[in-house]
Structures are given as C-alpha cells and as structure tokens.
Motif scaffolding. Structure first.
Motif, PDB file in Angstrom:
ATOM      1  N   UNK A  92       1.141  -1.275  -0.258  1.00 15.77           N
ATOM      2  CA  UNK A  92      -0.081   0.263  -0.127  1.00 15.77           C
ATOM      3  C   UNK A  92       1.049   1.209   0.163  1.00 15.77           C
ATOM      4  N   UNK A  93       2.230   1.266  -0.238  1.00 16.56           N
ATOM      5  CA  UNK A  93       2.929   2.854  -0.079  1.00 16.56           C
ATOM      6  C   UNK A  93       2.902   2.885  -1.605  1.00 16.56           C
ATOM      7  N   UNK A  94       3.064   4.427  -1.656  1.00 19.31           N
ATOM      8  CA  UNK A  94       2.844   4.347  -3.334  1.00 19.31           C
ATOM      9  C   UNK A  94       3.997   4.869  -3.817  1.00 19.31           C
ATOM     10  N   UNK A  95       4.225   4.980  -5.342  1.00 21.14           N
ATOM     11  CA  UNK A  95       5.224   5.280  -6.234  1.00 21.14           C
ATOM     12  C   UNK A  95       5.665   6.343  -4.873  1.00 21.14           C
ATOM     13  N   UNK A  96       4.556   7.551  -5.102  1.00 21.62           N
ATOM     14  CA  UNK A  96       5.544   8.962  -4.858  1.00 21.62           C
ATOM     15  C   UNK A  96       5.621   8.735  -3.275  1.00 21.62           C
ATOM     16  N   UNK A  97       6.239   7.922  -2.098  1.00 19.41           N
ATOM     17  CA  UNK A  97       6.290   7.889  -1.136  1.00 19.41           C
ATOM     18  C   UNK A  97       7.518   6.924  -1.514  1.00 19.41           C
ATOM     19  N   UNK A  98       8.730   6.500  -2.612  1.00 19.21           N
ATOM     20  CA  UNK A  98       9.594   6.116  -2.843  1.00 19.21           C
ATOM     21  C   UNK A  98      10.968   6.764  -3.075  1.00 19.21           C
ATOM     22  N   UNK A  99      11.907   6.564  -3.043  1.00 19.63           N
ATOM     23  CA  UNK A  99      12.736   8.032  -3.053  1.00 19.63           C
ATOM     24  C   UNK A  99      13.551   6.390  -3.215  1.00 19.63           C
ATOM     25  N   UNK A 100      15.002   6.937  -4.342  1.00 15.96           N
ATOM     26  CA  UNK A 100      16.118   5.782  -4.215  1.00 15.96           C
ATOM     27  C   UNK A 100      17.477   6.504  -3.826  1.00 15.96           C
ATOM     28  N   UNK A 101      17.946   6.114  -3.653  1.00 15.14           N
ATOM     29  CA  UNK A 101      19.250   6.116  -3.184  1.00 15.14           C
ATOM     30  C   UNK A 101      20.331   5.993  -4.226  1.00 15.14           C
ATOM     31  N   UNK A 102      20.877   6.960  -4.595  1.00 17.81           N
ATOM     32  CA  UNK A 102      22.312   5.877  -5.614  1.00 17.81           C
ATOM     33  C   UNK A 102      23.550   6.071  -4.917  1.00 17.81           C
ATOM     34  N   UNK A 103      23.632   5.272  -4.425  1.00 19.59           N
ATOM     35  CA  UNK A 103      25.465   5.211  -3.781  1.00 19.59           C
ATOM     36  C   UNK A 103      26.739   5.971  -5.118  1.00 19.59           C
ATOM     37  N   UNK A 104      26.133   5.798  -6.170  1.00 19.70           N
ATOM     38  CA  UNK A 104      27.238   5.853  -6.826  1.00 19.70           C
ATOM     39  C   UNK A 104      27.410   7.481  -6.719  1.00 19.70           C
ATOM     40  N   UNK A 105      26.934   8.221  -7.292  1.00 23.33           N
ATOM     41  CA  UNK A 105      26.584   9.602  -7.658  1.00 23.33           C
ATOM     42  C   UNK A 105      25.994  10.165  -6.149  1.00 23.33           C
ATOM     43  N   UNK A 158       8.350   7.177   2.643  1.00 25.75           N
ATOM     44  CA  UNK A 158       7.738   6.045   3.340  1.00 25.75           C
ATOM     45  C   UNK A 158       9.575   5.341   3.306  1.00 25.75           C
ATOM     46  N   UNK A 159      10.024   4.593   2.096  1.00 25.13           N
ATOM     47  CA  UNK A 159      11.282   3.932   1.880  1.00 25.13           C
ATOM     48  C   UNK A 159      11.644   4.572   1.241  1.00 25.13           C
ATOM     49  N   UNK A 160      13.483   4.462   1.369  1.00 20.63           N
ATOM     50  CA  UNK A 160      14.536   4.580   0.379  1.00 20.63           C
ATOM     51  C   UNK A 160      14.929   3.687   0.295  1.00 20.63           C
ATOM     52  N   UNK A 161      15.330   3.191  -1.921  1.00 18.23           N
ATOM     53  CA  UNK A 161      15.036   2.175  -1.896  1.00 18.23           C
ATOM     54  C   UNK A 161      16.642   2.019  -2.969  1.00 18.23           C
ATOM     55  N   UNK A 162      17.872   1.646  -2.452  1.00 18.58           N
ATOM     56  CA  UNK A 162      19.065   1.445  -2.135  1.00 18.58           C
ATOM     57  C   UNK A 162      19.062   0.827  -3.971  1.00 18.58           C
ATOM     58  N   UNK A 163      19.573   1.596  -4.974  1.00 22.55           N
ATOM     59  CA  UNK A 163      19.934   1.885  -6.249  1.00 22.55           C
ATOM     60  C   UNK A 163      20.766  -0.064  -6.470  1.00 22.55           C
ATOM     61  N   UNK A 164      20.053  -0.546  -5.731  1.00 24.42           N
ATOM     62  CA  UNK A 164      20.601  -2.337  -7.493  1.00 24.42           C
ATOM     63  C   UNK A 164      20.188  -3.034  -7.527  1.00 24.42           C
ATOM     64  N   UNK A 165      20.186  -4.016  -8.452  1.00 22.37           N
ATOM     65  CA  UNK A 165      19.498  -4.945  -8.699  1.00 22.37           C
ATOM     66  C   UNK A 165      19.996  -6.308  -8.999  1.00 22.37           C
ATOM     67  N   UNK A 166      19.423  -7.244  -9.490  1.00 28.58           N
ATOM     68  CA  UNK A 166      19.717  -8.414 -10.120  1.00 28.58           C
ATOM     69  C   UNK A 166      20.086  -8.237 -11.450  1.00 28.58           C
ATOM     70  N   UNK A 167      21.408  -8.973 -12.004  1.00 32.84           N
ATOM     71  CA  UNK A 167      21.740  -8.894 -13.029  1.00 32.84           C
ATOM     72  C   UNK A 167      21.164  -9.847 -14.301  1.00 32.84           C
ATOM     73  N   UNK A 168      20.144 -11.133 -13.360  1.00 38.97           N
ATOM     74  CA  UNK A 168      19.814 -11.420 -14.352  1.00 38.97           C
ATOM     75  C   UNK A 168      17.431 -11.082 -14.324  1.00 38.97           C
ATOM     76  N   UNK A 169      17.419 -10.915 -13.825  1.00 39.18           N
ATOM     77  CA  UNK A 169      15.824 -10.400 -13.083  1.00 39.18           C
ATOM     78  C   UNK A 169      15.470  -8.724 -13.996  1.00 39.18           C
TER      79      UNK A 169
END
Length: 366
Positions: free
Chosen positions: A194-207, A220-231
C-alpha cells in the motif's frame, strides 16, 4: 570495487581443465563416498545440472544455510552457490564446521552493489537529512558486512518469500525504511503493502544522491539503487509477445524483476513460490517464467505434462553462479582431502555476531 576474496582466488590448475567430463564426475563421486557424512553439499536452484547432480540438497540461499545449521554431522560444507550464501552458512553453523566455495570468484553482482563503506556513508547522509528514524532492512542477497550494519542498527534481513512480513513489521513501528540492496524487491513489496510510488525515494550510492521529487517528509521507503543482473533482463515486450502467442498463457515472475513486469504478470513470488506453482499447475497448462534460466530448464525437464518456457529465451543463466563447474568442484574436493583451507569462507566473529542478529530478527518476525 576491491573484493579481497576474488583477489585471493587462485587460477585453477591445468590438469582439471584437461580432465574429461567422466573423469571429473568419477573423482567427485569417489571423494564424496570417501568422506561420507563428513561432507555435505548444499546447492542453489540456479546451479547448472552438471553440478546439481551432486547436490545433497537443493534450495534457495537462506533455506540452504538453515539446513547447514541443522546438520551437526558434517565437517565440510561445499556450498554450490555464491559468496554471500557461503557467508550466511558460516554465520549459522558451528565454529568447528567449515564452509567451502568451489570458486572464490563466484560472487553476486547485486550484493556487490552495496558495500559497507557505501552503506555507512549513505546512512550518515540520509540520517542527517531525514532524521534518525530510518530503519535499515537488507535482502539476504547481501554481504555479511551489510547484514552486520543492519543488525547493529536494529534492522532485519528479508527474503523474497517473507519481505511482505518484514517490511510491514518496520512500517508498524512508524519507521522510515532504507531497503538494501535490491530496489526492485523493495519497490514491488512496498507497493503491494500500500505504499505509493510517490512515497518511495531511491538512494544512488555512486552519485551519493537521493532521487526524490516530492517533500522529504513524504518519504516512507528509501530504495538502494541495486538490482539483479538476471532479473533485470525481462521487459514488458516479453510479456506482450508471450500473450500474443498464447492469450491463455500464465506469466509468473520473481519479485526481483522490474516494477512494470511484476504488475503485468499473473503471478509473482519467490523461487520456492515459483517452483510450488509449477508443481501444482494443471496438466496441459502453458507457463512462461521470468527467472534464472537453469531453474526454468530444470522445471521444464521435470514437469513434462505442462508447457514451460522462459519469459526471455535469449537470456543467459546467472554467470557468477555458473563459475562453479565440475573442474572447480573437483579441485575444491581435492583441497579438502589435502587439508588445503584456501577455499574456506570465514566471517569474523564481530561481523558474524551482528549479522546473525539481523537474521534472527527476521526469523522472529516471520
């Protein structure tokens, strides 16, 4: 990024490269038989068949680590997975039990997208800007050092199977969440809760930058800018093509996939969820699966009464996982016999203590 384990990895002796497939298999079988219960070989679902045939048990990363913990007979665990999985197994097993990784260069690109220096620096910047009400959570697909950081700061590990429960636990404490290292699992799970996309931030560890267009107090939630190279290699066009080919096809994907893919799919869930869904699928049904290729192929070979395809048939398997092959496995087993400890994965006691807290906190929640 400097990785001490990879830097210390040795080049495989030429004799193993020159051995035939049959010679390698015979060597592995012989050493397994000679060591008996003293050797245990947990193997991840994404492993290739030539290695998977020797598995004592197959599963996902945390499931395998917990099985290792319960095994009090084995002295040697040869973990056919990647580095962070072997670390987790070492954290959970006894000090007199050793975890071997057949190829020390078998890492995880996602785990490597969040090193401890980046995490500490990012956490410092974020708490100075947003306050100290930030609770870190980490996907189990992370290094022991990141798990330690999370444990020290009151946070928890999560898996793709229990992320809903753990994120809800954090939200129930009225905490702002920092979710490492996979932005997609974090985004997909938070949206589901139920968290809206507008309530999600992204932390870029490189920049070293927080990407967010709104007001800080709305985060409400800070998403680390990482991902799975497969998915990350599944795209909306793949689902469009599958449904154009067969409007009745069932699309099932892993929640490490990008947001649009998960929203378009009929089903999304952990590796175990995908396996169980296929196992119980109606005979004659048609499924396209958005996850690692070795697993999709194994499901296809196992459940022949249904039609199974990869969502992206041109995608390769997990490259780092597949660095473990018969030559490396045979070499690792020879090292055990010779008393060579160079392939042992050992987490220091302080890191292990706090990392274990993050794992145990997760288990207490779910």
């Amino acid at each position: 990024m400097f990785n001490l384990t990879i830097e210390n990895a040795q080049s495989i002796p030429e004799k193993y490269i020159k051995m035939s497939h049959q010679e390698l298999e015979d060597k592995i079988k012989s050493i397994k038989a000679s060591l008996g219960d003293r050797l245990f070989m947990p193997t991840h679902h994404y492993q290739k068949n030539e290695v998977a045939q020797f598995a004592d048990i197959m599963g996902d990363s945390l499931e395998l680590a917990r099985i290792c913990k319960e095994n009090t007979k084995a002295q040697y665990f040869v973990f056919n997975g990647v580095h962070f999985m072997a670390e987790t197994a070492d954290i959970l097993t006894d000090d007199n039990q050793d975890i071997y990784l057949p190829d020390l260069s078998a890492g995880c690109s996602m785990a490597d997208m969040a090193n401890i220096e980046q995490a500490l620096h990012g956490y410092d910047i974020l708490t100075n800007r947003l306050g100290d009400n930030i609770l870190p959570l980490t996907y189990v697909n992370s290094t022991a050092a990141i798990k330690k950081f999370v444990g020290e700061n009151g946070g928890s590990c999560v898996t793709s199977g229990n992320a809903d429960s753990v994120i809800q636990w954090a939200l129930d404490q009225d905490k702002r969440i920092l979710f490492l290292p996979d932005q997609h699992l974090g985004r997909n799970t938070a949206y589901k809760l139920g968290i809206k996309l507008e309530e999600m931030a992204v932390w870029d560890p490189i920049q070293k930058k927080l990407d967010f267009d709104g007001r800080d107090e709305d985060i409400r939630i800070i998403l680390w800018k990482g991902h799975c190279s497969v998915h990350e290699k599944f795209y909306p066009i793949h689902i469009d093509q599958a449904r154009k080919k067969d409007p009745d096809v069932n699309v099932i994907v892993h929640p490490e996939c990008q947001f649009d893919i998960v929203q378009m799919a009929d089903y999304a869930g952990s590796t175990k969820y995908i396996i169980d869904k296929i196992k119980n699928a109606a005979k004659g049904s048609h499924w396209v699966i958005g996850t690692e290729m070795n697993l999709v192929q194994r499901l296809k070979e196992t459940y022949t009464d249904i039609t199974i395809e990869s969502l992206n048939p041109l995608m390769c398997s997990c490259l780092t996982m597949n660095r473990i092959d018969l030559p490396h496995l045979a070499w690792c087993l020879d090292k055990i016999i010779a008393g060579d400890r160079s392939n042992i994965i050992k987490v220091d006691k302080e890191t292990s203590h706090f990392a274990k807290q993050s794992l145990e906190r997760m288990l207490s929640i779910v």
